[in-house]
Every structure is written in structure tokens, then in C-alpha cells.
Design a protein around this motif. Structure first.
Motif, short mmCIF file in Angstrom:
data_model
loop_
_atom_site.label_atom_id
_atom_site.label_comp_id
_atom_site.label_asym_id
_atom_site.label_seq_id
_atom_site.Cartn_x
_atom_site.Cartn_y
_atom_site.Cartn_z
N LEU A 164 0.90 -1.54 -0.20
CA LEU A 164 0.20 -0.22 -0.13
C LEU A 164 1.22 1.16 0.68
O LEU A 164 1.65 1.42 1.08
N TYR A 165 0.51 2.03 -1.12
CA TYR A 165 1.72 3.28 -0.93
C TYR A 165 0.59 4.63 -0.62
O TYR A 165 -0.28 4.70 -0.70
N LEU A 166 1.06 5.97 0.62
CA LEU A 166 0.54 6.02 0.67
C LEU A 166 0.46 7.11 1.62
O LEU A 166 1.96 7.85 1.40
N GLU A 167 0.27 8.69 0.30
CA GLU A 167 1.17 9.48 0.72
C GLU A 167 0.35 10.86 1.71
O GLU A 167 -0.30 10.80 1.65
N PHE A 168 1.88 11.39 2.44
CA PHE A 168 1.41 12.11 3.57
C PHE A 168 1.41 13.59 3.01
O PHE A 168 2.54 14.17 2.43
N GLY A 169 0.55 14.04 2.74
CA GLY A 169 0.30 15.34 2.75
C GLY A 169 0.86 16.26 4.20
O GLY A 169 0.47 15.73 5.32
N GLY A 170 1.04 17.73 4.19
CA GLY A 170 1.96 18.13 5.08
C GLY A 170 2.90 17.52 5.95
O GLY A 170 3.47 16.37 5.61
N ALA A 216 5.82 -0.52 8.36
CA ALA A 216 6.58 0.86 6.99
C ALA A 216 7.64 0.57 6.87
O ALA A 216 8.14 1.12 7.21
N GLU A 217 7.48 2.09 5.93
CA GLU A 217 8.95 2.27 5.17
C GLU A 217 8.55 3.71 4.52
O GLU A 217 7.39 3.52 4.33
N ILE A 218 9.53 4.40 5.05
CA ILE A 218 9.11 5.89 4.47
C ILE A 218 10.16 5.99 3.18
O ILE A 218 11.83 5.12 2.89
N VAL A 219 9.57 6.28 2.10
CA VAL A 219 10.44 7.07 0.74
C VAL A 219 9.78 8.17 0.74
O VAL A 219 8.79 8.56 1.12
N ILE A 255 5.26 4.38 2.67
CA ILE A 255 5.01 6.20 2.86
C ILE A 255 5.52 6.85 2.50
O ILE A 255 7.22 7.26 2.01
N ILE A 256 4.84 7.85 1.29
CA ILE A 256 5.88 8.40 0.36
C ILE A 256 5.52 9.75 1.33
O ILE A 256 4.20 10.79 1.74
N THR A 257 6.55 10.45 1.69
CA THR A 257 7.18 11.94 2.21
C THR A 257 7.35 13.44 1.50
O THR A 257 8.16 12.58 0.50
N MET A 310 2.20 12.67 -5.07
CA MET A 310 1.48 11.32 -5.63
C MET A 310 2.29 10.72 -6.77
O MET A 310 1.57 9.30 -7.51
N ALA A 311 2.62 11.40 -7.66
CA ALA A 311 3.46 11.03 -9.27
C ALA A 311 3.94 10.13 -8.51
O ALA A 311 4.22 8.61 -9.97
N THR A 312 4.86 9.37 -7.85
CA THR A 312 5.96 9.16 -7.27
C THR A 312 4.89 7.60 -6.95
O THR A 312 5.26 6.24 -7.07
#
Length: 244
Positions: free
Chosen positions: A83-89, A120-123, A226-228, A237-239
Motif C-alpha cells: 500500500l502506497y500512502l502519500e502523506f500531505g503536510g 512501514a517504510e518511508i520514501v 509512506i511517501i513524504t 502523488m506522481a511517485t
């Protein structure tokens, strides 16, 4: 008895407290040393008779931590093993959210992720153009590339796994190449994503081998990615879409 003055300010070493009194509420604003409003609290009053009752905090932090982490686990199981999850803010130090949502803690999102740390893994995404022009994160007074290094260390110190950094909209910027080399010397994997002609309207080209297909595929090992980023316009989002 006597109607109080409409405004008063009390100062301490660490903060300012600003009282605004209306016919219905006593509104207390909190400010940090730089003058940024960090929150407010409202007390309901019975006209001017001095009878005060506290209002409920508008955001239940514990409920957020419980419900959000449960929902993310459900989404992971729904979509298999990724699951790719974009975190805004911001994941922490989110004082804007705490200002507009009384009761929301600046590190609420971080605490929620810590409940999922084993999955979880952060990119971290950073726009190559922002590296090239030394874009500044004004709340901290540091450049975006310096903030990426800071974020990596902060996340690791908190117990979260940072898998890699993706440099987005890369077109051979020299500063981006220098930053990539610096990250790799620190043992951090770096990937590159490229601008796509016709984005976001030319769907056929975007999903072709010359669109997302041209980007490096980011290798991840955990089910929750987690894409931050250090700031807006970094390509989060594009990632996520490129990975799919």
C-alpha cells in the motif's frame, strides 16, 4: 459586575497568551516566541457574570490514532502486500494542523505511524529543481536538500525505517547529482524520476514506457510505503502512481 476589557496580553519566557473576551466566549490564543499562533481555547461564559464552563476539544487525538491505524491495516489487507500512502503536510512538527484543529497534536501523524512501524517504510521525495535553486523551507530556514537529511535522521531516531530517497523531475541538474552522490555515500538508496511531456492530461503517454515506464522503480521491502517530502511540489502523488 464590571465588564472586563476586550483584549489583554500576558507574556512569559516561552510564549504569549492572548485573551479575547466577547459576550459569549473567552477565547484564549497561544503564540510561540516567533509570534506564530500555536492554538486556542474557548471558555463559554454566562453573559458577564463570570460563570465559565470549558468547551470540548474539537479533535480527539487518541480516537484519531486508533481509527487511522486500524483503517490503514484494513487497506493493506485489501490490496495484498503493498500500500502506497502519500502523506500531505508534515509527519511531525505540524503546527499548522494543531492551530486549525484544537486537540490535534503536532506529532499526531508520527505517533500513528509508530503503531505501524513494523510494517512501514518511508520514501522521501524531493524535486530536482528545488535542489538546484536551493529552495528554502521558511519555517526552519534550511534548504530542502538539507531538510531531507534532517528528516532521515529524525525518522530513524523515532524508530521508523527510511528505505530511500527519490529525486523527481530530474533532467541532469548538477546540484541534484551532487546530492545523490552525498546520499549514496551515507548508505541511502537514491532513485530518479523524470518529467513527462503532457502530464497530467496525456494519459496514454503517461502510462507508456516513455512516461512512468522511464522512471526508476523504487525497491521496497515493507507492506506499507509512506511517501513524504520536505514541502509541496515534490512529486509525492506522481511517485505513488509511478510505482503502481
Amino acid at each position: 459586575g464590571k465588564k472586563p476589557s476586550s483584549f489583554s496580553v500576558h507574556k512569559s519566557r516561552s510564549s504569549f497568551v492572548f485573551y479575547r473576551i466577547t459576550r459569549v466566549y473567552h477565547i484564549i490564543y497561544f503564540f510561540d516566541k516567533s509570534g506564530c499562533k500555536t492554538g486556542f481555547y474557548m471558555l463559554q461564559c454566562n453573559a458577564w457574570k463570570g460563570v465559565l464552563t470549558t468547551m470540548k476539544i474539537g479533535f480527539d487525538n487518541q480516537k484519531y490514532l486508533t481509527m487511522q491505524s486500524e483503517h490503514i491495516r484494513e487497506r493493506i489487507s485489501q490490496f495484498g502486500d503493498k500500500l502506497y500512502l502519500e502523506f500531505g503536510g508534515k509527519l511531525f512538527d505540524d503546527y499548522h494542523a494543531s492551530r486549525v484543529l484544537p486537540g490535534f497534536a503536532p506529532d499526531s501523524k508520527l505517533k500513528m505511524l509508530l503503531q505501524l512501524a513494523d510494517q512501514a517504510e518511508i520514501v522521501i521525495a524531493i524535486n530536482a529543481a528545488d535542489i538546484e535553486k536551493n529552495k528554502i523551507r521558511h519555517d526552519l530556514g534550511i534548504t530542502y536538500d538539507a531538510d531531507v537529511l534532517r528528516l532521515i535522521q529524525e525518522y530513524r531516531d523515532k524508530g521508523l525505517y527510511v528505505g530511500s530517497v527519490v529525486i523527481t523531475r530530474y533532467t541532469g541538474q548538477p546540484s541534484a547529482d551532487v546530492f545523490k552522490t552525498k546520499l549514496e555515500h551515507l548508505g541511502i538508496k537514491v532513485y530518479r524520476h523524470y518529467p513527462i511531456d503532457g502530464y497530467p492530461n496525456n494519459i496514454a503517454h503517461i502510462v507508456s514506457d516513455e512516461g512512468y515506464g522511464k522512471n526508476d522503480y523504487i525497491e521496497t521491502t515493507k507492506p506499507l510505503v509512506i511517501i513524504t517530502a520536505p514541502g509541496p511540489g515534490s512529486g509525492k502523488m506522481a511517485t505513488c502512481l509511478s510505482q503502481l
